[in-house]
Design a protein around this motif. Structure first.
Motif, PDB file in Angstrom:
ATOM      1  N   PRO A 138       0.830  -1.210   0.000  1.00 34.91           N
ATOM      2  CA  PRO A 138       0.000   0.000   0.000  1.00 34.91           C
ATOM      3  C   PRO A 138       0.868   1.265   0.000  1.00 34.91           C
ATOM      4  CG  PRO A 138      -0.755  -1.558   1.666  1.00 34.91           C
ATOM      5  CD  PRO A 138       0.569  -2.058   1.168  1.00 34.91           C
ATOM      6  N   PRO A 139       0.321   2.383  -0.442  1.00 37.14           N
ATOM      7  CA  PRO A 139       1.087   3.635  -0.425  1.00 37.14           C
ATOM      8  C   PRO A 139       1.420   4.089   0.994  1.00 37.14           C
ATOM      9  CG  PRO A 139      -0.855   3.823  -1.844  1.00 37.14           C
ATOM     10  CD  PRO A 139      -1.000   2.546  -1.062  1.00 37.14           C
ATOM     11  N   PHE A 140       2.397   4.968   1.071  1.00 36.86           N
ATOM     12  CA  PHE A 140       2.731   5.662   2.309  1.00 36.86           C
ATOM     13  C   PHE A 140       2.011   7.016   2.316  1.00 36.86           C
ATOM     14  CE2 PHE A 140       6.179   2.711   1.738  1.00 36.86           C
ATOM     15  CZ  PHE A 140       6.683   2.428   2.999  1.00 36.86           C
ATOM     16  N   LEU A 141       1.904   7.603   3.500  1.00 39.15           N
ATOM     17  CA  LEU A 141       1.450   8.989   3.639  1.00 39.15           C
ATOM     18  C   LEU A 141       2.627   9.830   4.113  1.00 39.15           C
ATOM     19  CD1 LEU A 141      -2.020   8.965   5.486  1.00 39.15           C
ATOM     20  CD2 LEU A 141      -1.568   8.956   3.034  1.00 39.15           C
ATOM     21  N   LEU A 142       2.746  11.041   3.563  1.00 36.47           N
ATOM     22  CA  LEU A 142       3.745  11.990   4.044  1.00 36.47           C
ATOM     23  C   LEU A 142       3.072  13.344   4.175  1.00 36.47           C
ATOM     24  CD1 LEU A 142       7.439  12.424   2.935  1.00 36.47           C
ATOM     25  CD2 LEU A 142       5.947  14.410   3.196  1.00 36.47           C
ATOM     26  N   GLY A 143       3.018  13.851   5.391  1.00 29.18           N
ATOM     27  CA  GLY A 143       2.411  15.154   5.616  1.00 29.18           C
ATOM     28  C   GLY A 143       3.417  16.131   6.180  1.00 29.18           C
ATOM     29  N   VAL A 176       4.653   9.361   7.465  1.00 33.31           N
ATOM     30  CA  VAL A 176       5.763  10.267   7.753  1.00 33.31           C
ATOM     31  C   VAL A 176       5.180  11.623   8.126  1.00 33.31           C
ATOM     32  CG1 VAL A 176       7.893  11.325   6.916  1.00 33.31           C
ATOM     33  CG2 VAL A 176       7.197   9.065   6.055  1.00 33.31           C
ATOM     34  N   LEU A 177       5.576  12.141   9.283  1.00 38.08           N
ATOM     35  CA  LEU A 177       5.108  13.449   9.752  1.00 38.08           C
ATOM     36  C   LEU A 177       6.295  14.405   9.800  1.00 38.08           C
ATOM     37  CD1 LEU A 177       2.835  12.312  12.747  1.00 38.08           C
ATOM     38  CD2 LEU A 177       2.199  12.611  10.334  1.00 38.08           C
ATOM     39  N   CYS A 178       6.273  15.420   8.953  1.00 41.50           N
ATOM     40  CA  CYS A 178       7.354  16.404   8.892  1.00 41.50           C
ATOM     41  C   CYS A 178       6.889  17.726   9.503  1.00 41.50           C
ATOM     42  CB  CYS A 178       7.788  16.637   7.445  1.00 41.50           C
ATOM     43  SG  CYS A 178       8.413  15.175   6.597  1.00 41.50           S
ATOM     44  N   GLU A 179       7.627  18.215  10.474  1.00 38.29           N
ATOM     45  CA  GLU A 179       7.337  19.500  11.130  1.00 38.29           C
ATOM     46  C   GLU A 179       5.889  19.525  11.612  1.00 38.29           C
ATOM     47  OE1 GLU A 179      10.232  20.935  11.476  1.00 38.29           O
ATOM     48  OE2 GLU A 179      11.036  19.498  10.045  1.00 38.29           O
ATOM     49  N   ALA A 180       5.544  18.558  12.443  1.00 38.94           N
ATOM     50  CA  ALA A 180       4.173  18.378  12.913  1.00 38.94           C
ATOM     51  C   ALA A 180       3.876  19.262  14.121  1.00 38.94           C
ATOM     52  CB  ALA A 180       3.936  16.914  13.274  1.00 38.94           C
ATOM     53  N   PHE A 181       2.592  19.448  14.385  1.00 37.39           N
ATOM     54  CA  PHE A 181       2.152  20.150  15.589  1.00 37.39           C
ATOM     55  C   PHE A 181       1.376  19.179  16.470  1.00 37.39           C
ATOM     56  CE2 PHE A 181      -0.730  21.365  12.034  1.00 37.39           C
ATOM     57  CZ  PHE A 181      -1.860  20.642  12.397  1.00 37.39           C
ATOM     58  N   SER A 182       1.363  19.447  17.771  1.00 35.26           N
ATOM     59  CA  SER A 182       0.666  18.564  18.702  1.00 35.26           C
ATOM     60  C   SER A 182      -0.844  18.738  18.600  1.00 35.26           C
ATOM     61  CB  SER A 182       1.144  18.809  20.134  1.00 35.26           C
ATOM     62  OG  SER A 182       1.118  20.191  20.447  1.00 35.26           O
ATOM     63  N   SER A 183      -1.306  19.933  18.279  1.00 37.78           N
ATOM     64  CA  SER A 183      -2.715  20.204  17.987  1.00 37.78           C
ATOM     65  C   SER A 183      -2.771  21.494  17.188  1.00 37.78           C
ATOM     66  CB  SER A 183      -3.547  20.341  19.268  1.00 37.78           C
ATOM     67  OG  SER A 183      -3.294  21.577  19.896  1.00 37.78           O
ATOM     68  N   LEU A 184      -3.871  21.705  16.471  1.00 34.92           N
ATOM     69  CA  LEU A 184      -3.972  22.915  15.651  1.00 34.92           C
ATOM     70  C   LEU A 184      -3.996  24.165  16.526  1.00 34.92           C
ATOM     71  CD1 LEU A 184      -4.099  23.761  12.701  1.00 34.92           C
ATOM     72  CD2 LEU A 184      -6.585  23.752  12.854  1.00 34.92           C
ATOM     73  N   ARG A 185      -4.615  24.083  17.684  1.00 34.65           N
ATOM     74  CA  ARG A 185      -4.611  25.237  18.589  1.00 34.65           C
ATOM     75  C   ARG A 185      -3.207  25.523  19.109  1.00 34.65           C
ATOM     76  NH1 ARG A 185     -10.063  24.965  22.388  1.00 34.65           N
ATOM     77  NH2 ARG A 185     -11.513  25.735  20.791  1.00 34.65           N
ATOM     78  N   SER A 186      -2.470  24.467  19.434  1.00 33.44           N
ATOM     79  CA  SER A 186      -1.088  24.666  19.882  1.00 33.44           C
ATOM     80  C   SER A 186      -0.244  25.271  18.777  1.00 33.44           C
ATOM     81  CB  SER A 186      -0.487  23.327  20.328  1.00 33.44           C
ATOM     82  OG  SER A 186      -1.174  22.806  21.434  1.00 33.44           O
ATOM     83  N   ALA A 187      -0.501  24.855  17.544  1.00 37.37           N
ATOM     84  CA  ALA A 187       0.209  25.420  16.403  1.00 37.37           C
ATOM     85  C   ALA A 187      -0.083  26.911  16.279  1.00 37.37           C
ATOM     86  CB  ALA A 187      -0.182  24.696  15.125  1.00 37.37           C
ATOM     87  N   ALA A 188      -1.354  27.272  16.429  1.00 35.48           N
ATOM     88  CA  ALA A 188      -1.730  28.679  16.338  1.00 35.48           C
ATOM     89  C   ALA A 188      -1.056  29.499  17.433  1.00 35.48           C
ATOM     90  CB  ALA A 188      -3.245  28.817  16.431  1.00 35.48           C
ATOM     91  N   GLN A 189      -1.015  28.944  18.649  1.00 30.98           N
ATOM     92  CA  GLN A 189      -0.360  29.652  19.742  1.00 30.98           C
ATOM     93  C   GLN A 189       1.129  29.842  19.471  1.00 30.98           C
ATOM     94  OE1 GLN A 189      -2.501  27.471  23.323  1.00 30.98           O
ATOM     95  NE2 GLN A 189      -1.400  29.259  24.043  1.00 30.98           N
TER      96      GLN A 189
END
Length: 296
Positions: free
Chosen positions: A148-153, A176-189
């Motif tokens: 199956p394919p991989f995911l890369l975000g 694969v998670l590149c430069e991820a955030f723990s939550s969208l609100r945390s990212a905004a903060q």
């Protein structure tokens, strides 16, 4: 602990939450594109392709039509990866990274979410999940394989990837998670913290976003092998977010989870500056060294 699915469902059920998400994502997208235009960040695709064949495709997601760009290696693909991009990105930005993948025998598909570019529809978490499922199916039809394919975000794409992965059939070969955030609100903060505002104002503005893409919680639902790549010099999201996601992923001792922290790369260098120093662990995750094509 609140179930990971609940936040996304809250947006689906609440017209106001859905509208807030659409408006704030749209404003962020346009602001980033304006910034990139002023700074001359636009990434031009290579004038000639040496690694494979690129072509644009249309993807049907529900009643919506999405734009996609697939790049196939010259020889048979060793693996295939679906790329989920960040908020203010264009498909052409990723061409150099797609070329690097193709050089290593990896086919890739990137697409514009609903409401991005000329893709139809509204940018909502529900649509982004459906878009990912549709693109994943399209990639499997384009490149039939026993694997199956991989995911890369990257950035926003990491939240989309973790949200969609448990719903993909068959399950991805890896995520694969590149430069991820723990939550969208945390990212905004984290982003707002760079602006000279009082702390209470930053918290209040972040709370305007619906509480979605709680990756450090929902990653527990991802059964596929996981690779987290997060630079120690990311100017938007601190590397502590990657460690938080990694710790949650490792709670399942049966799941393969890895964390790689490259040094001195900016948030968008994965596609602005796709070099082995950042990408080699990703390439080895997608195609183990003993499976890679011999260099000519």
């Amino acid at each position: 602990m609140r179930p990971p699915e609940r936040a996304t469902n809250e947006v689906s059920r609440s017209p106001l939450a859905r509208l807030r998400f659409r408006i704030l994502i749209s404003v962020a997208m346009r602001a980033i594109l304006i910034r990139d235009g002023i700074a001359g960040v636009f990434v031009r695709p290579p004038s000639t392709l040496h690694a494979g064949t690129a072509r644009q495709i249309a993807i049907t997601s529900g009643s919506r039509r999405l734009d996609g760009l697939v790049l196939l290696p010259v020889s048979n693909s060793k693996a295939a990866v679906l790329i989920l991009h960040g908020i203010g990105e264009r498909l052409s930005y990723w061409r150099k990274a797609q070329e690097m993948l193709a050089t290593n025998g990896i086919a890739s598909l990137i697409f514009d979410y609903s409401g991005y570019g000329t893709s139809a529809g509204a940018t909502t978490p529900e649509n982004l999940r459906q878009d990912t499922l549709a693109a994943y199916d399209a990639l499997q039809r384009l490149i039939p394989s026993t694997r199956p394919p991989f995911l890369l975000g990257l950035s926003l794409g990491t939240g989309v990837a973790v949200d969609a992965a448990p719903h993909l059939v068959p399950a991805p070969s890896g995520v694969v998670l590149c430069e991820a955030f723990s939550s969208l609100r945390s990212a905004a903060q984290a982003v707002l913290a760079a602006i000279p505002l009082p702390e209470f104002a930053i918290r209040a503005l972040a709370k305007l976003l619906p509480d979605v893409y709680r990756t450090a919680v929902s990653v527990r639902q991802v059964a596929s092998p996981l690779l987290i790549v997060h630079s120690d010099a990311d100017e938007l999201f601190p590397v502590t977010m990657a460690h938080e996601i990694f710790s949650a992923a490792r709670e399942d001792e049966g799941r393969r989870a890895e964390l790689f922290v490259p040094r001195s790369y900016a948030h968008n260098d994965a596609y602005l500056n796709p070099v082995p120093g950042y990408w080699q662990p990703i390439l080895d995750f997608l195609v183990p060294p003993d499976e890679k094509p011999l260099k000519r």
